[in-house]
Structure formats: C-alpha cells, structure tokens
Design a protein around this motif. Structure first.
Motif, PDB file in Angstrom:
ATOM      1  N   VAL A  28       0.915  -1.259   0.055  1.00 52.59           N
ATOM      2  CA  VAL A  28      -0.059  -0.101   0.058  1.00 52.59           C
ATOM      3  C   VAL A  28       0.882   1.316  -0.027  1.00 52.59           C
ATOM      4  CG1 VAL A  28      -1.651   1.334   1.351  1.00 52.59           C
ATOM      5  CG2 VAL A  28      -2.171  -1.032   1.109  1.00 52.59           C
ATOM      6  N   ARG A  48      -6.536   1.244  -3.119  1.00 53.01           N
ATOM      7  CA  ARG A  48      -6.064   0.322  -3.725  1.00 53.01           C
ATOM      8  C   ARG A  48      -5.994  -1.115  -3.457  1.00 53.01           C
ATOM      9  NH1 ARG A  48      -1.083   1.157  -4.208  1.00 53.01           N
ATOM     10  NH2 ARG A  48      -0.681   2.857  -2.664  1.00 53.01           N
ATOM     11  N   VAL A  49      -6.731  -1.427  -2.522  1.00 49.35           N
ATOM     12  CA  VAL A  49      -6.646  -2.714  -1.693  1.00 49.35           C
ATOM     13  C   VAL A  49      -8.137  -3.374  -1.992  1.00 49.35           C
ATOM     14  CG1 VAL A  49      -6.043  -4.576  -0.108  1.00 49.35           C
ATOM     15  CG2 VAL A  49      -5.264  -2.273  -0.263  1.00 49.35           C
TER      16      VAL A  49
END
Ligand SMILES: NC(=O)c1ccc[n+]([C@@H]2O[C@H](COP(=O)([O-])OP(=O)(O)OC[C@H]3O[C@@H](n4cnc5c(N)ncnc54)[C@H](OP(=O)(O)O)[C@@H]3O)[C@@H](O)[C@H]2O)c1
Length: 354
Positions: A28, A48-49
């Motif tokens: 991350v 973004r996860v």
C-alpha cells in the motif's frame, strides 16, 4: 487498474496471515501497486486494496473467484493450512498453491512473477538440530516436506513460461496479526500480560537448553520489503533467499529485556507446555479484556500456544546464512530487540494487550 506499463497488480494469497497482512501494508505504501487480497475470511476493501473471500482448498471456488483476474502481474503466495503432523501439512498446502496457480496463470496474460513463502522447514529446522548456518544451496532432507513440494511444482510449471518465481525463507516471522497459528509475538505478549495479571515473574517456559541456544528472527515488515524486492528485481528470477533480521540472539539475554518492557521480574526458567497450562485461561483473558478495556479479541484469536511450545523447544542453534540476499542487492536489516519492543508497543496501541 493497470492503466500503464509501470502499474502492477499483486494477488496476495493468504491476505490475513502474519506474513500476508504485513505484505499488503507494505504494498500500500508503493503507489505503482494495486492489490487483491485473497483468503477465506476476506476483508474490508478500500483504496487500492480489495479483498476476495476464496476457499483455496476447493478447486471450483478457486476457479470461479480467481480466473477472471486478468490484471494480475504478481502472485505473492503466503497461504497456510495448519495440521497436527509434518506429513499432514503436505496435501492441503500443495493443493492450495496448485489451485491458485491453475486458476490465475492461464487467465492473466501479463503474469510476470510468482513469489513463494517458505521457511527453514526446507532445511529440516523443525525436525531437530540442523546444519547452521543453513544455506540456500544445502541439500533437501527426506520428504514429506510441503515447502519443497511447493517449490518443485513452481519450478516445473515455470519451464517455458514468461513469468519467473522466487522463494523467500524467513526464520520465525514477527509482526501484527490475529487468529494465526504461528504468531510468536502474540505468544510472548499475552503470556507476559497474563503473568503480570497473576502477579507472577516472567519465566522462560521452554526447554532448558533453548534458553541458551543461538537463534534469529525475521521482522514481517522487513520480509515484506524483501519479498517485493525479490519479485521485481530481475537478478532474483528463479532463486530462493534466506531473509533474516541480520542479528543473532539468545533468549537468556533477550528475555530479561522483554520482562523489563512489561515491568516484570524474571525468575529461573521452568519448562512447561503453554498449550497445556494456557488451556484454562480463557476466563482470565476475558476478565482482562473487561478490566483493561481491551479490544474485543477472543481468547482463540490471541492463542498460538502450540507454536510457542515449538519455538521454545529449540535447544539447538537456529539460524541461516542471510548473505545471498545481500549479494543480490537487498541490504535492509532490523534490530531484533527493538523489533519485539515495537511490536509489543503496537499491540498496546491497538488495545490487544494492557
Ligand atoms: N509465521 C511464521 O513465523 C512463519 C515463519 C517461517 C515461515 N512461515 C511460512 O509462511 C507461510 C505463511 O505463514 P503465516 O504464518 O503467515 O500463515 P498464517 O498466519 O496462518 O496465514 C495463513 C493465511 O492463509 C489463509 N488461508 C488458510 N486456509 C485458506 C484457504 N483454504 N483458502 C484461502 N486462504 C486460506 C488464511 O486466511 P483465512 O483464515 O482468512 O482463510 C491466512 O490469510 C507458511 O508456509 C509458513 O510455513 C511462517
């Protein structure tokens, strides 16, 4: 996702593990990565996860959920199924890797790398005194051994393909995680907190010889950096690396420092099975959660006692040679004493322990 050539998509298999969770935390911080975390429990997707709930023991579920992930460029495999014997570990742990790779590899045309998390079991460290320092070139031992079977599977599968593999071999991995069978930091933190609650000194519970043997640890954050390095540096293609903090220690020096952190006296070691003596401590834990207003973690989620018994039984030297990774370009290190104290501090901040 993957809107330009420099973007990468990591599939972190075993996203809730002590290794997978810390790997995601590291990815991350790297802006070029999109991250997909895979495990049965799933997780809260954000930024973004994103998390997928998949049972890798089930080939159909693996195929359904993973074969559409065309964007994956890197698979980081750190899933693990615990079993009571070394032999029983082989079938489920090989099956999970095979199911993951068979679902993704044909579907993801941009796949560049598969990273495999191994450990010193490759060297027979779990069986008894083994050759130290263990080196990546050491001969394998008599099977069954799931780490070796997993590597053999990848090596065979990689032949003639565009992607490469790497294998990481850490010592005991220390970092934040809950509900994990192999979590030494939680073992020590909860054992020390309970000793304090009961007004007891901190006694080393392992074999007498284990107090004096030489060993090393691997910080989960350091391991995460090494894992991404090995997966993205071309020199590391199709190579295995020991990944260690870079220092050695003996419990007889570190244990009193851990006791001091918890403001506890030490007393002479007394060998006992944590798995046995901690079995009746759920009531004590629940009372501590109430009294100290701790986060609501079940006793099961902070219990890795069998693993504690295992680590504290090593009355033989337990370390590997970490210089291959350095020769290939990875130069980070972590001070083991600071690592333990930082993890305990983090557990306090998260209200896992008082
Ligand atoms: N921990 C250590 O000290 C250490 C040291 C050296 C080497 N290693 C090696 O590193 C690897 C990972 O270990 P770890 O300690 O990080 O393991 P872990 O904490 O037990 O994590 C295992 C992960 O696998 C997932 N998982 C288990 N069964 C699954 C299934 N059927 N389908 C999908 N996901 C599944 C778990 O999540 P869910 O429960 O949500 O499914 C979890 O995310 C292992 O090969 C281990 O031998 C560990």
């Amino acid at each position: 996702m993957n809107d330009n050539a420099s973007r990468k998509t990591a599939l972190v298999v075993g996203a809730n593990g002590v290794i997978g969770r810390n790997l995601i935390d590291h990815l991350v911080t790297l802006p070029e990565w999109d991250i997909i975390g895979v495990s049965r429990r799933g997780g809260q997707s954000s930024g973004r996860v994103r998390y997928l709930s998949v049972d890798l023991l089930d080939p159909a579920d693996s195929f359904d959920k993973l074969s559409g992930l065309k964007e994956v460029t890197h698979i980081f495999y750190a899933a693990y199924q615990d079993r009571p014997t070394w032999a029983e570990l082989v079938a489920p742990n090989l099956a999970m890797l095979v199911n993951a790779v068979e679902a993704i590899e044909p579907a993801a045309p941009g796949l560049r790398h598969i990273s495999l998390m191994q450990g010193y079991k490759v060297y027979g460290a779990h069986l008894g005194p083994f050759k130290t320092p263990a080196r990546e070139t050491d001969a394998h031992h008599m099977p069954p051994e799931f780490n070796v079977d997993q590597q053999n599977f990848l090596e065979k599968r990689q032949k003639g393909k565009d992607w490469t593999w790497s294998a990481l071999r850490p010592s005991v991995v220390c970092g934040f995680a809950l509900g994990n069978p192999m979590n030494l930091a939680i073992v020590i933190a909860v054992y020390a907190s309970m000793s304090k609650e009961l007004g007891l000194p901190l006694r080393f519970p392992g074999k007498p010889g284990a107090y004096h043997s030489l060993l090393e640890m691997t910080d989960a954050g350091l391991l995460a950096k090494a894992t991404v390095w090995a997966a993205t540096d071309e020199r590391c293609a199709n190579q295995a690396f020991n990944i260690t903090n870079g220092d050695l220690f003996r419990w007889n020096e570190l244990w009193p420092k851990i006791a001091a952190y918890f403001e506890l006296e030490t007393a002479p070691p007394l060998q006992l099975s944590l798995d046995t003596v901690m079995a009746d401590k759920e009531g004590l834990w629940n009372a501590m959660v109430d009294k100290h207003r701790l986060a609501n973690n079940s006793y099961k989620d902070v219990s890795s006692w069998r693993f504690g018994d295992f680590v504290f039984s090593w009355d033989y030297d337990f370390f590997a040679d970490g210089t291959k990774a350095r020769r290939f370009g990875f130069h980070e290190f972590v001070d083991t004493e600071s690592m333990f104290l930082d993890i305990f501090e983090d557990l306090r901040k998260r209200r896992v322990i008082p």
